[in-house]
Design an enzyme around this catalytic site. Structure first.
Site, PDB file in Angstrom:
ATOM      1  N   ASP A   6      -5.302 -36.311  37.769  1.00 43.23           N
ATOM      2  CA  ASP A   6      -6.522 -37.118  37.676  1.00 43.23           C
ATOM      3  C   ASP A   6      -7.247 -37.013  39.012  1.00 43.23           C
ATOM      4  OD1 ASP A   6      -8.480 -39.028  37.162  1.00 43.23           O
ATOM      5  OD2 ASP A   6      -7.146 -40.714  37.622  1.00 43.23           O
ATOM      6  N   GLY A   8     -10.119 -37.940  41.307  1.00 47.06           N
ATOM      7  CA  GLY A   8     -11.165 -38.921  41.536  1.00 47.06           C
ATOM      8  C   GLY A   8     -11.958 -38.602  42.782  1.00 47.06           C
ATOM      9  N   TYR A 100     -21.286 -44.629  23.676  1.00 45.52           N
ATOM     10  CA  TYR A 100     -22.023 -44.644  24.943  1.00 45.52           C
ATOM     11  C   TYR A 100     -23.239 -43.730  24.813  1.00 45.52           C
ATOM     12  CZ  TYR A 100     -21.867 -45.366  30.082  1.00 45.52           C
ATOM     13  OH  TYR A 100     -22.098 -45.754  31.376  1.00 45.52           O
ATOM     14  N   ALA A 108     -14.269 -38.205  32.281  1.00 45.25           N
ATOM     15  CA  ALA A 108     -13.032 -37.829  31.599  1.00 45.25           C
ATOM     16  C   ALA A 108     -11.913 -38.825  31.867  1.00 45.25           C
ATOM     17  CB  ALA A 108     -12.608 -36.432  32.034  1.00 45.25           C
ATOM     18  N   ASP A 109     -11.872 -39.383  33.068  1.00 43.72           N
ATOM     19  CA  ASP A 109     -10.826 -40.362  33.382  1.00 43.72           C
ATOM     20  C   ASP A 109     -10.966 -41.609  32.524  1.00 43.72           C
ATOM     21  OD1 ASP A 109     -13.245 -40.878  34.723  1.00 43.72           O
ATOM     22  OD2 ASP A 109     -12.255 -41.942  36.356  1.00 43.72           O
ATOM     23  N   ARG A 110     -12.197 -41.963  32.170  1.00 43.81           N
ATOM     24  CA  ARG A 110     -12.422 -43.155  31.352  1.00 43.81           C
ATOM     25  C   ARG A 110     -11.989 -42.910  29.905  1.00 43.81           C
ATOM     26  NH1 ARG A 110     -18.146 -45.798  32.962  1.00 43.81           N
ATOM     27  NH2 ARG A 110     -17.050 -47.657  32.201  1.00 43.81           N
ATOM     28  N   ASP A 129     -10.112 -50.153  35.918  1.00 45.25           N
ATOM     29  CA  ASP A 129      -9.572 -49.068  36.740  1.00 45.25           C
ATOM     30  C   ASP A 129     -10.094 -49.225  38.169  1.00 45.25           C
ATOM     31  OD1 ASP A 129      -8.647 -46.725  37.848  1.00 45.25           O
ATOM     32  OD2 ASP A 129      -9.302 -45.445  36.196  1.00 45.25           O
ATOM     33  N   THR A 132     -12.557 -45.606  43.527  1.00 44.97           N
ATOM     34  CA  THR A 132     -13.728 -45.620  44.407  1.00 44.97           C
ATOM     35  C   THR A 132     -14.756 -46.604  43.865  1.00 44.97           C
ATOM     36  OG1 THR A 132     -13.322 -43.288  44.885  1.00 44.97           O
ATOM     37  CG2 THR A 132     -15.464 -44.188  45.512  1.00 44.97           C
ATOM     38  N   THR A 184     -10.856 -64.981  61.543  1.00 47.04           N
ATOM     39  CA  THR A 184     -11.731 -63.952  60.978  1.00 47.04           C
ATOM     40  C   THR A 184     -11.013 -63.097  59.944  1.00 47.04           C
ATOM     41  OG1 THR A 184     -12.989 -63.879  63.044  1.00 47.04           O
ATOM     42  CG2 THR A 184     -13.248 -62.022  61.543  1.00 47.04           C
TER      43      THR A 184
END
Length: 254
Positions: A6, A8, A100, A108-110, A129, A132, A184
């Site tokens: 996969d 990405g 869609y 393709a990953d979806r 998922d 990124t 912080t």
């Protein structure tokens, strides 16, 4: 042995399946200039540590959202694994209805996420998922890929915030003990991690109200493990869901 890859925008996930189970998986940075020989040099020691041989590979199946790297991976498969790479490109290849608009715009990953989820659960299903970008992949009650949502990934969000401010430090993506930060670092972790978890829950709740009460919500991706216990709406974390979807698609891509 089946290899599923996969690719990405930020990371590439490589998994090896022996016919019964996932034997091992590795993540590394996606790098467009890496040659087929460099890919082999990176993966060979990892394979040897796992007791695997390149020559045992019988199938290599891919989902890629980074076209510039595809050619070198194809060359790696032919030169070192001795197989022709199979690429999942769209739902039509695997008989999945995609509503869609336009259908070919779905990564393709979806599609792989939807396939992997449908193999385990009855629809409707949502796959969150964490990559990124954080994507919500929705399968409706008929089993069709219905669309979803795309959010900036948490690492992208944090990097942007730290990069645009002079005094805010980079922090670990860990949940603080309390929402009211006492320093912080805690304040950043509260806003970034807890705030992001609530954003996931809020959007998941809206999506579930549209898909139906009995919608199952899964998490996957490199940072899914961070949020599965923080998000009330996520039912389960499956770190190899995308790879499993690719494995299921492999025969139809021959």
């Amino acid at each position: 042995m089946l290899w599923a890859i996969d690719i990405g925008n930020t990371q590439t996930n490589v998994g090896v399946h022996d016919g019964d189970q996932w034997v091992v998986s590795w993540r590394h940075e996606t790098y467009a200039a890496r040659t087929e020989d460099e890919i082999a040099g990176m993966l060979l020691p990892l394979a040897e540590l796992a007791g695997l041989r390149f020559s045992d590979c019988s199938v290599a199946v891919f989902a890629s959202v980074v076209p510039p790297v595809d050619t070198n991976w194809q060359r790696f498969c032919e030169k070192y694994l001795g197989v022709v790479a199979r690429f999942l490109r769209n739902g039509a290849q695997v008989g999945m209805q995609v509503t869609y608009d336009p259908p070919h715009a779905v990564g393709a990953d979806r599609i792989a996420n939807a396939l992997g989820a449908l193999a385990r659960f009855e629809p409707p299903i949502v796959v969150v998922d964490f990559g990124t970008a954080t994507t919500f992949d929705c399968v409706d009650a008929t089993g069709a890929y219905a669309g979803g949502a795309i959010m900036p990934g948490i690492v992208v969000s944090l990097d942007s915030l730290v990069g645009r401010t002079a005094k805010l430090p980079a922090v670990a993506l860990e949940a603080p003990e309390r929402a009211v930060g006492r320093n912080t670092v805690e304040s950043l972790q509260s806003g970034v991690v807890l705030g992001y978890a609530d954003a996931i829950d809020g959007l998941a709740r809206r999506i579930k109200s549209e898909l139906g009460e009995y919608t199952t919500i899964l998490a996957t991706g490199g940072l899914g493990r961070v949020f599965v216990d923080l998000c009330e709406m996520i039912d389960e974390h499956d770190p190899v869901l995308t790879l499993e979807g690719l494995r299921l698609a492999a025969d139809q891509l021959a």
